[in-house]
Design a protein around this motif. Structure first.
Motif, PDB file in Angstrom:
ATOM      1  N   HIS A  95       8.522  20.928  75.835  1.00 22.56           N
ATOM      2  CA  HIS A  95       7.730  21.496  76.527  1.00 22.56           C
ATOM      3  C   HIS A  95       7.601  21.751  77.997  1.00 22.56           C
ATOM      4  N   ILE A  99      -0.277  21.523  79.164  1.00 19.39           N
ATOM      5  CA  ILE A  99      -1.985  21.598  78.417  1.00 19.39           C
ATOM      6  C   ILE A  99      -3.356  21.109  78.864  1.00 19.39           C
ATOM      7  N   THR A 122       2.133  17.327  75.146  1.00 17.99           N
ATOM      8  CA  THR A 122       3.148  17.856  74.431  1.00 17.99           C
ATOM      9  C   THR A 122       2.690  17.853  72.778  1.00 17.99           C
ATOM     10  N   TYR A 154       3.055  26.606  79.720  1.00 19.01           N
ATOM     11  CA  TYR A 154       3.174  25.783  78.817  1.00 19.01           C
ATOM     12  C   TYR A 154       4.619  26.611  78.675  1.00 19.01           C
ATOM     13  N   PHE A 156       8.049  26.546  75.290  1.00 22.55           N
ATOM     14  CA  PHE A 156       8.167  25.795  74.515  1.00 22.55           C
ATOM     15  C   PHE A 156       9.538  26.212  73.317  1.00 22.55           C
ATOM     16  N   ARG A 171       6.517  31.174  76.176  1.00 16.09           N
ATOM     17  CA  ARG A 171       6.140  30.651  77.478  1.00 16.09           C
ATOM     18  C   ARG A 171       4.606  31.311  77.877  1.00 16.09           C
TER      19      ARG A 171
END
Ligand code: F6R
Length: 589
Positions: A95, A99, A122, A154, A156, A171
């Motif tokens: 990641h 968040i 993450t 994010y 990922f 994303r």
């Protein structure tokens, strides 16, 4: 800031992932890790420190599919446990981003029986994905739900235990591209990681990308969609050191040619430079060096175009009361086009006014979301300390003004055009100055002061930032007139004071301030425009900037300071391209 790489193809994935991580090192990191499938089982290796530390613990395995990550710590210390990839249940994930609501999500997931080993947001994201997705058939619809659950930013790359053939990527607010090549397919945070294999890539945007061995598929609202292939048009050399010992030195040396190309391109395509004279008030919003370029831009816009121009730090602007009106213009300046605070400021400004992005990275968020964009065309800038992008940002402001001068002051515009033609050769001369003696004098000190007034103060801010970020020498910048309001008490015998004198209207005032520091024993280095007369007792060392018009001299003046910073850091033996704690692209607020 955090780098992501993923590979699915014919070759052994381990060396490809490691090489990809190395090409993303410039983004800044403090730990790294990889995960891959071998015999349909996931293996994870992660280690604190340099990628070389990770390499020491790797084993040889048969694998053609994996993901990798360089972590720049935000949540939790830079150690092995917090390093990515994180595995929870069936999900292994890397990641980039933050968040913001991970606390609430963690509480809910704890109640459901999940346990966490790390301090990271993450690992919470990995648990959430595991909770949402239990079978291969549900992957796309499950990942689509993340958009409504996660707050923050994010990118990922994800592997599922029950799907050892595919990598999934998505994303929001953090960069991520995917690319197809003859040896297999890639996910990466940035283009340099894939350039060895291909120049073609796709932006993921809002979609979910599925990276199979021989194809990349995109899904939006659970439907497969088509995406345009993009091509990276810059020379592949722009992502390698090309014989220079550091990217920073290489990038400074690229400046003459880039300035030349930039001028040829935009002078022949002036319609690509928007007209700014129609706006009542202009705001310029940026961070770091881009903020300094903006200060220079605002000074020149006010001076030549008589438009009130306010410069704001993006990290402040987005949170304070704003007075934007619909006939204002907000200019967002960003090399990466992915700086989180600048993106947030852009989104805020768009609610009320017109926006113009001055951006380097093609297809980046700021480039895409601004109503108009001017690309500075600097190619890949790898060194964390920006040099060529700064120069081209300043040149872009000069160009915005030049376009208006054609209408309001043709005489002056001719002079500027004439000087544009000399710019690249003058930059070359400044690069070729021998800085050794001055560098030796400055390298010995713990504290340095930069002073200047008006535009020279803004230039000094950039010179000082360059020096401190890579040489770790403490350096302060003062508007020269402010010295005697307190700071002059810090001047001791031999304290270096670097003064910038290019503004004809104010330089004599600055000279008086230099004399005040000299009277207290300072070592005085003066960086001055050739045409300005100063007595020899004002300086111990002198660097002269060619005397072109204001709208071109502003582009030249920073070059000696970029080189001083470089050579001082070299003299002190520091890791110039990757200064500690800094990241190239600041994708978190
Ligand atoms: C300093 C430096 C930073 C960036 C800042 C903004 O050398 O590079 O201060 O200027 O982080 O980054 P961008 O321009 O990508 O928005």
């Amino acid at each position: 800031m955090c780098g992501i790489i993923g590979y699915n193809g014919k070759e052994n994935a381990i060396p490809i992932l490691i090489e990809g991580l190395k090409s993303l090192e410039y983004r800044g990191y403090d730990s790294s890790g990889i995960a891959y499938f071998t015999n349909n089982k996931i293996k994870i290796f992660k280690e604190q420190g340099r990628i070389e530390e990770l390499e020491k613990i790797l084993v040889s395995d048969d694998t053609n599919i994996g993901i990798g990550h360089t972590r720049w710590a935000t949540h939790g210390r830079p150690n092995n446990i917090n390093a990515h990839p994180h595995k929870v249940g069936n999900v292994t994930l890397v990641h980039n981003g933050i968040i913001e609501n991970y606390h609430e999500l963690k509480e809910e997931l704890l109640k459901k029986g999940y346990t966490f080993k790390s301090e990271t947001d993450t690992e919470v994201a990995a648990a959430l994905v595991d909770d949402l997705i239990k079978t291969k058939e549900n992957i796309i619809s499950g990942l689509a739900k993340l958009k409504n659950i996660l707050k923050g930013s994010y990118a990922f790359a994800i592997l599922f235990d029950f799907d050892p053939d595919n990598i999934y990527a998505l994303r929001y607010g953090s960069p991520l591209i995917v690319a197809e090549s003859s040896i297999g397919n890639f996910i990466a945070s940035d283009i340099p990681a894939i350039l060895k294999y291909t120049k073609n890539y796709y932006l993921i945007d809002d979609s979910i990308a599925v990276i199979t061995k021989d194809k990349i598929k995109f899904y939006l609202n659970n439907q497969e969609i088509h995406k345009e292939k993009l091509t990276f048009n810059h020379d592949i050399m722009s992502a390698t050191k090309g014989g220079y010992s550091h990217f920073m030195l290489k990038e400074i040396n690229e400046e003459p040619e880039l300035v030349d190309k930039y001028l040829k391109y935009y002078l022949n395509n002036l319609e690509l430079i928007p007209s700014i004279s129609k706006y009542k008030k202009i705001y310029i919003v940026a961070c770091g060096s881009a903020y300094h370029a903006s200060l220079i831009g605002s000074y020149l816009i006010e001076k030549y175009l008589n438009i009130e121009t306010k410069v704001e730090l993006a990290s402040e602007f987005r949170y304070k009361k704003n007075f934007l009106k619909k006939d204002d213009l907000v200019i967002l300046v960003s090399q990466s086009g992915e700086t989180a605070d600048t993106i947030a400021s852009l989104r805020l400004a768009k609610e009320t006014t017109k926006t113009l992005g001055i951006v380097n990275v093609v297809g980046s968020t700021i480039a895409r979301e601004s109503q108009e964009v001017i690309y500075i065309n600097a190619g890949c800038e790898i060194a964390v300390a920006t040099t060529k992008a700064f120069t081209l940002q300043v040149l872009t402001f000069s160009m915005l003004i030049y376009k208006e001068l054609l209408k309001i002051d043709p005489e002056l515009s001719k002079e500027v055009l004439n000087d544009y033609n000399k710019l690249s050769q003058e930059i070359r001369k400044l690069i070729n100055i021998d800085y050794k003696d001055i560098v030796n004098k400055i390298s010995k000190h713990k504290d340095v002061f930069f002073i200047g007034r008006l535009i020279d103060y803004y230039l000094a801010l950039e010179g000082s930032l360059k020096l401190k970020e890579i040489s770790y020498i403490h350096s302060e910048t003062y508007a020269a007139g402010e010295l005697k309001h307190g700071t002059i008490s810090l001047i001791e015998e031999n304290t270096p004071v670097i003064s910038v004198l290019t503004d004809k209207s104010i330089y004599e005032k600055t000279i008086s301030n230099i004399k005040e520091t000299k009277a207290r024993g300072a070592y005085s280095l003066v960086i001055k425009r050739e045409c300005l007369n100063i007595a020899s007792d004002v300086y111990d060392d002198l660097i002269e900037i060619p005397d072109l018009s204001d709208l071109t001299t502003c582009v030249l003046s920073v070059i000696p300071m970029q080189l001083l910073a470089y050579y001082v850091a070299l003299n002190l033996g520091y890791d110039i391209d990757k200064p500690r704690n800094l990241a190239k692209s600041v994708t978190v607020e």
